[in-house]
Scaffold this active site. Structure first.
Site, PDB file in Angstrom:
ATOM      1  N   LYS A 102      -2.239  -1.436  -3.839  1.00 13.00           N
ATOM      2  CA  LYS A 102      -3.125  -0.280  -3.740  1.00 13.00           C
ATOM      3  C   LYS A 102      -2.316   0.994  -3.851  1.00 13.00           C
ATOM      4  O   LYS A 102      -1.271   1.083  -3.202  1.00 13.00           O
ATOM      5  CB  LYS A 102      -3.823  -0.326  -2.372  1.00 13.00           C
ATOM      6  CG  LYS A 102      -4.746   0.813  -2.071  1.00 13.00           C
ATOM      7  CD  LYS A 102      -5.269   0.683  -0.669  1.00 13.00           C
ATOM      8  CE  LYS A 102      -6.144   1.878  -0.376  1.00 13.00           C
ATOM      9  NZ  LYS A 102      -6.566   1.900   1.005  1.00 13.00           N
ATOM     10  N   LYS A 121       0.856  -1.183   0.000  1.00 10.15           N
ATOM     11  CA  LYS A 121       0.000   0.000   0.000  1.00 10.15           C
ATOM     12  C   LYS A 121       0.892   1.232   0.000  1.00 10.15           C
ATOM     13  O   LYS A 121       1.737   1.411   0.873  1.00 10.15           O
ATOM     14  CB  LYS A 121      -0.904   0.000   1.230  1.00 10.15           C
ATOM     15  CG  LYS A 121      -1.730   1.272   1.358  1.00 10.15           C
ATOM     16  CD  LYS A 121      -2.779   1.157   2.431  1.00 10.15           C
ATOM     17  CE  LYS A 121      -3.529   2.468   2.582  1.00 10.15           C
ATOM     18  NZ  LYS A 121      -4.586   2.357   3.596  1.00 10.15           N
ATOM     19  N   SER A 152     -10.451   5.584  -4.271  1.00 12.12           N
ATOM     20  CA  SER A 152     -11.443   6.651  -4.399  1.00 12.12           C
ATOM     21  C   SER A 152     -11.034   7.737  -5.399  1.00 12.12           C
ATOM     22  O   SER A 152     -11.874   8.241  -6.144  1.00 12.12           O
ATOM     23  CB  SER A 152     -11.691   7.275  -3.023  1.00 12.12           C
ATOM     24  OG  SER A 152     -10.488   7.765  -2.464  1.00 12.12           O
TER      25      SER A 152
HETATM   26  C1  PBG Z   1      -7.075   3.678   5.743  1.00  9.58           C
HETATM   27  C2  PBG Z   1      -7.558   3.379   4.371  1.00  9.58           C
HETATM   28  C3  PBG Z   1      -7.471   4.272   3.313  1.00  9.58           C
HETATM   29  C4  PBG Z   1      -8.078   3.660   2.236  1.00  9.58           C
HETATM   30  C5  PBG Z   1      -8.505   2.402   2.641  1.00  9.58           C
HETATM   31  N1  PBG Z   1      -8.161   2.238   3.976  1.00  9.58           N
HETATM   32  C6  PBG Z   1      -6.954   5.650   3.269  1.00  9.58           C
HETATM   33  C7  PBG Z   1      -5.631   5.938   3.818  1.00  9.58           C
HETATM   34  O1  PBG Z   1      -4.765   5.070   3.931  1.00  9.58           O
HETATM   35  O2  PBG Z   1      -5.441   7.083   4.178  1.00  9.58           O
HETATM   36  C8  PBG Z   1      -8.209   4.317   0.901  1.00  9.58           C
HETATM   37  C9  PBG Z   1      -9.244   3.810  -0.006  1.00  9.58           C
HETATM   38  C10 PBG Z   1      -9.620   4.724  -1.102  1.00  9.58           C
HETATM   39  O3  PBG Z   1      -9.034   5.796  -1.328  1.00  9.58           O
HETATM   40  O4  PBG Z   1     -10.572   4.364  -1.800  1.00  9.58           O
HETATM   41  N2  PBG Z   1      -6.543   2.692   6.498  1.00  9.58           N
END
Ligand code: PBG
Length: 328
Positions: free
Chosen positions: A254, A196, A280
């Site tokens: 991701k 991630k 998103s």
């Molecule tokens: C947080 C989390 C995030 C997303 C999924 N889990 C955001 C982040 O890490 O700040 C992002 C998903 C998306 O943007 O659709 N643990």
């Protein structure tokens, strides 16, 4: 050689193209993210995610029935936590009657065969908007892991099928897996957000959950000390192999589109399913361009989803899941 070999022969009609098509999309490919809020009768559109909503539990029931009828068989739950329940310890995250735990039960009661995946990270519960416990100006790794393991266990007890830790602490898969084994939840799967990246594509999600890191001195303003540097490729392999050793059943890359080289690299070296999270910001970009009439929404959506699967992903968490299935 030309003219003996002419590649256009196999592109001559839609029937011919479908005969030789290498990547097919079906409802089985998708994980549907769902945003849950407290209250009754609440269905709020997220302003930076047009066509996507936060639902209260009564609406969640309707939504999961609809999804199941469409052939969409797994959901990934996120909760929006009221400010009054946020702290720096994740206390609400392990509340057996918390919104997440209720949501898990609601989905399982409504559609028992639906696969329930749950987000495991502290950011929706954190007054600082971080995925872990904050102390001495840092995100404390091992303190966070202990809470995440408890949080995972509480989701498993509520009926979750798959825990999805999205926090990127070191060693959290091992902690979580060990506690699950000790407590007799050896059948609960873990889908690790293993590669991630610290991405700027998460903005609309943080709007959806009101979970952005706070801008306060002494507190890191971003997640770069735990999420990966987007310049790195080899590191994704190391991260992912470690998570598999620690007990992850499914691994994840991701965001999606900008990171398909990573999916391809992993496909060559891992023997577990790979998920991709089309995040998103990727959703928001296409919705905005389509709203302006600059891109053909459905065509671009299908092209992107197909590209993600073609790169080597077995499953895709996507806000487009319903739109795609409606098109098929
Ligand atoms: C947080 C989390 C995030 C997303 C999924 N889990 C955001 C982040 O890490 O700040 C992002 C998903 C998306 O943007 O659709 N643990």
């Amino acid at each position: 050689m030309y003219p003996l070999r002419r590649n256009r022969r196999l592109r001559s009609s839609e029937a011919m193209r479908s005969l030789v098509r290498e990547t097919l999309i079906s409802p089985n490919d998708f994980i549907v993210p769902l945003f849950v809020v407290e209250g009754k009768g609440v269905k709020e559109e997220i302003s930076s995610m047009p066509g996507y909503f936060r639902y209260s539990l009564d609406h969640i029931k309707k939504e999961v029935r609809t999804l199941w009828d469409m052939g969409l068989k797994s959901v990934l739950l996120f909760v929006k936590v009221p400010d009054t329940l946020k702290d720096n310890t994740g206390k609400e995250a392990i509340n057996p009657d918390g919104l997440m735990q209720q949501a898990i039960k609601t989905v399982k009661d409504t559609v028992p065969d639906m696969i329930v995946m749950t987000d495991v990270a502290l950011d929706p519960y954190s007054i600082y908007g971080h995925d872990g416990v904050v102390g001495q100006g840092e995100i404390l790794n091992d303190d966070t892991n202990a809470i995440l393991a408890e949080m995972g266990l509480s989701h498993a007890k509520a009926g979750a099928d798959v825990l999805a830790p999205s926090d990127m602490m070191d060693g959290r898969i091992f902690e979580m897996r060990t506690l699950l084994e000790d407590e007799g939840f050896d059948h609960t799967a873990i889908m690790s957000y293993s590669a991630k990246y610290a991405s700027s594509f998460y903005g609309p999600f943080r709007d959806a959950l009101d979970s952005a890191p706070v801008d306060q001195s002494e507190i890191p303003k971003d997640k770069k000390t735990y999420q990966m540097d987007f310049a790195n490729r080899g590191e994704a392999i190391k991260e992912t192999l470690m998570d598999i050793e620690e007990g992850a059943d499914i691994v994840m890359v991701k965001p999606g589109l900008c990171y398909l080289d990573i999916v391809r690299d992993l496909r060559e070296v891992v023997d577990v399913p790979i998920a991709v999270y089309q995040v998103s910001g990727e959703y928001a970009m296409l919705k905005a361009a389509a709203e302006k009439g600059w891109l053909d929404h459905d065509a671009v959506m299908l092209e992107q989803i197909t590209a993600i699967k073609r790169s080597g992903a077995q499953m895709i968490a996507s806000y487009f899941a319903k739109d795609v299935v409606n098109l098929l």
